[in-house]
Design a protein around this motif. Structure first.
Motif, short mmCIF file in Angstrom:
data_model
loop_
_atom_site.label_atom_id
_atom_site.label_comp_id
_atom_site.label_asym_id
_atom_site.label_seq_id
_atom_site.Cartn_x
_atom_site.Cartn_y
_atom_site.Cartn_z
N MET A 1 35.42 48.91 47.66
CA MET A 1 35.27 47.72 46.87
C MET A 1 34.19 46.86 47.50
O MET A 1 34.09 46.76 48.71
CB MET A 1 36.61 46.98 46.85
N SER A 2 33.42 46.19 46.68
CA SER A 2 32.33 45.38 47.19
C SER A 2 32.86 44.07 47.78
O SER A 2 33.99 43.66 47.52
CB SER A 2 31.33 45.08 46.07
N GLY A 3 32.01 43.41 48.54
CA GLY A 3 32.38 42.13 49.13
C GLY A 3 32.67 41.08 48.07
O GLY A 3 33.55 40.24 48.24
N LEU A 4 31.94 41.13 46.96
CA LEU A 4 32.16 40.17 45.87
C LEU A 4 33.54 40.36 45.26
O LEU A 4 34.26 39.39 45.01
CB LEU A 4 31.07 40.32 44.81
N VAL A 5 33.94 41.61 45.03
CA VAL A 5 35.26 41.88 44.45
C VAL A 5 36.36 41.44 45.43
O VAL A 5 37.35 40.85 45.02
CB VAL A 5 35.40 43.38 44.09
N ASN A 6 36.18 41.72 46.73
CA ASN A 6 37.15 41.25 47.73
C ASN A 6 37.25 39.74 47.71
O ASN A 6 38.35 39.17 47.76
CB ASN A 6 36.75 41.71 49.13
N ALA A 7 36.11 39.05 47.66
CA ALA A 7 36.11 37.58 47.64
C ALA A 7 36.82 37.06 46.41
O ALA A 7 37.61 36.11 46.49
CB ALA A 7 34.69 37.06 47.72
N LEU A 8 36.57 37.67 45.26
CA LEU A 8 37.23 37.24 44.03
C LEU A 8 38.74 37.50 44.10
O LEU A 8 39.53 36.67 43.64
CB LEU A 8 36.62 37.95 42.82
N ALA A 9 39.14 38.63 44.66
CA ALA A 9 40.56 38.93 44.81
C ALA A 9 41.23 37.92 45.73
O ALA A 9 42.33 37.42 45.45
CB ALA A 9 40.76 40.34 45.34
N ILE A 10 40.57 37.57 46.82
CA ILE A 10 41.12 36.60 47.76
C ILE A 10 41.27 35.24 47.10
O ILE A 10 42.32 34.60 47.19
CB ILE A 10 40.24 36.52 49.03
N VAL A 11 40.23 34.79 46.40
CA VAL A 11 40.28 33.49 45.73
C VAL A 11 41.38 33.48 44.67
O VAL A 11 42.13 32.50 44.55
CB VAL A 11 38.90 33.14 45.12
N ALA A 12 41.50 34.55 43.90
CA ALA A 12 42.53 34.62 42.86
C ALA A 12 43.93 34.57 43.45
O ALA A 12 44.79 33.83 42.96
CB ALA A 12 42.35 35.89 42.02
N VAL A 13 44.18 35.33 44.50
CA VAL A 13 45.51 35.36 45.11
C VAL A 13 45.85 34.00 45.72
O VAL A 13 46.95 33.48 45.54
CB VAL A 13 45.61 36.49 46.16
N VAL A 14 44.90 33.39 46.42
CA VAL A 14 45.14 32.08 47.03
C VAL A 14 45.39 31.03 45.94
O VAL A 14 46.29 30.19 46.07
CB VAL A 14 43.97 31.68 47.96
N ALA A 15 44.63 31.08 44.84
CA ALA A 15 44.83 30.12 43.75
C ALA A 15 46.23 30.27 43.14
O ALA A 15 46.92 29.28 42.89
CB ALA A 15 43.76 30.31 42.68
N VAL A 16 46.64 31.51 42.92
CA VAL A 16 47.98 31.75 42.37
C VAL A 16 49.05 31.23 43.33
O VAL A 16 50.03 30.60 42.91
CB VAL A 16 48.19 33.26 42.07
N MET A 17 48.87 31.46 44.62
CA MET A 17 49.86 31.00 45.61
C MET A 17 49.95 29.48 45.64
O MET A 17 51.04 28.93 45.72
CB MET A 17 49.52 31.55 46.99
N ILE A 18 48.81 28.80 45.58
CA ILE A 18 48.82 27.33 45.62
C ILE A 18 49.50 26.78 44.38
O ILE A 18 50.32 25.86 44.47
CB ILE A 18 47.38 26.79 45.78
N VAL A 19 49.18 27.33 43.21
CA VAL A 19 49.81 26.86 41.98
C VAL A 19 51.31 27.11 42.01
O VAL A 19 52.11 26.23 41.67
CB VAL A 19 49.16 27.55 40.75
N ARG A 20 51.72 28.28 42.47
CA ARG A 20 53.15 28.61 42.51
C ARG A 20 53.89 27.76 43.53
O ARG A 20 55.05 27.45 43.34
CB ARG A 20 53.33 30.09 42.81
N GLN A 21 53.22 27.39 44.60
CA GLN A 21 53.87 26.58 45.63
C GLN A 21 54.03 25.13 45.18
O GLN A 21 54.98 24.47 45.56
CB GLN A 21 53.05 26.63 46.93
N SER A 22 53.10 24.64 44.38
CA SER A 22 53.11 23.23 44.02
C SER A 22 54.06 22.91 42.87
O SER A 22 54.32 21.75 42.60
CB SER A 22 51.69 22.76 43.66
#
Length: 173
Positions: free
Chosen positions: A1-22
């Motif tokens: 997987m490319s660095g861009l796809v990894n970065a997008l996956a990381i941002v997506a997972v972190v965003a979901v976690m923050i929304v779910r936590q709040s």
């Protein structure tokens, strides 16, 4: 997987976690809380460069530190998350200010590991971060599932405060 796809996956997972936590949400202890960490682990381990070939010992040590930070963040996050039961017996969860503090410390420690990698001339790619994130989610999910199972109709711990439902019960943190 490319660095861009990894970065997008990381941002997506972190965003979901923050929304779910709040937001308050119900916990289903029978749910597959371990599924996302397993998927993240598989994605992270598919990459060949998770440990550098020419500096294996240093790279493996930094990966171990990343995993320990992930474990500590997940445990801290799981224990600082508020749990309570609704009148129908459903267990609910929501992050607290202490949960935010755990996140801030975890991010600062991860930034320190990244700075150390740079200082040592090592390259730690997004796969190491994904693996650390998987460990964080697995630890948090396991602790929350374990804590939620202890809630039953007879195990009301403390009266609710600051919620929309004054008849619900919340656990002290």
């Amino acid at each position: 997987m490319s660095g861009l796809v990894n970065a997008l996956a990381i941002v997506a997972v972190v965003a979901v976690m923050i929304v779910r936590q709040s937001r308050a949400r119900a916990i289903d202890t029978d749910r597959r809380w371990w599924l996302l960490p397993v998927v993240l682990t598989v994605v992270a381990l598919r990459e060949p460069g998770i440990v550098e070939a020419h500096d294996r010992a240093e790279s493996a040590a930094l990966l171990a530190v990343e995993l320990i930070i992930g474990l500590a963040t997940g445990v801290g996050w799981g224990w600082t998350t508020r749990l309570w039961t609704a009148p129908d017996g459903t267990v609910w969860t929501k992050g607290t200010k202490a949960s935010i503090a755990v996140w801030v410390v975890g991010i600062a420690l991860r930034a320190g590991v990244l700075a150390l990698c740079t200082a040592l001339g090592l390259h730690q790619d997004g796969s190491a971060f994904l693996l650390g994130l998987a460990v964080t989610l697995l630890a948090r999910g396991g602790i929350l599932a374990w804590r939620a199972q202890s809630f039953g109709p007879a195990s009301r711990l403390a009266p609710a405060y600051g919620g929309d439902n004054p008849s619900a019960w919340k656990e002290r943190v």
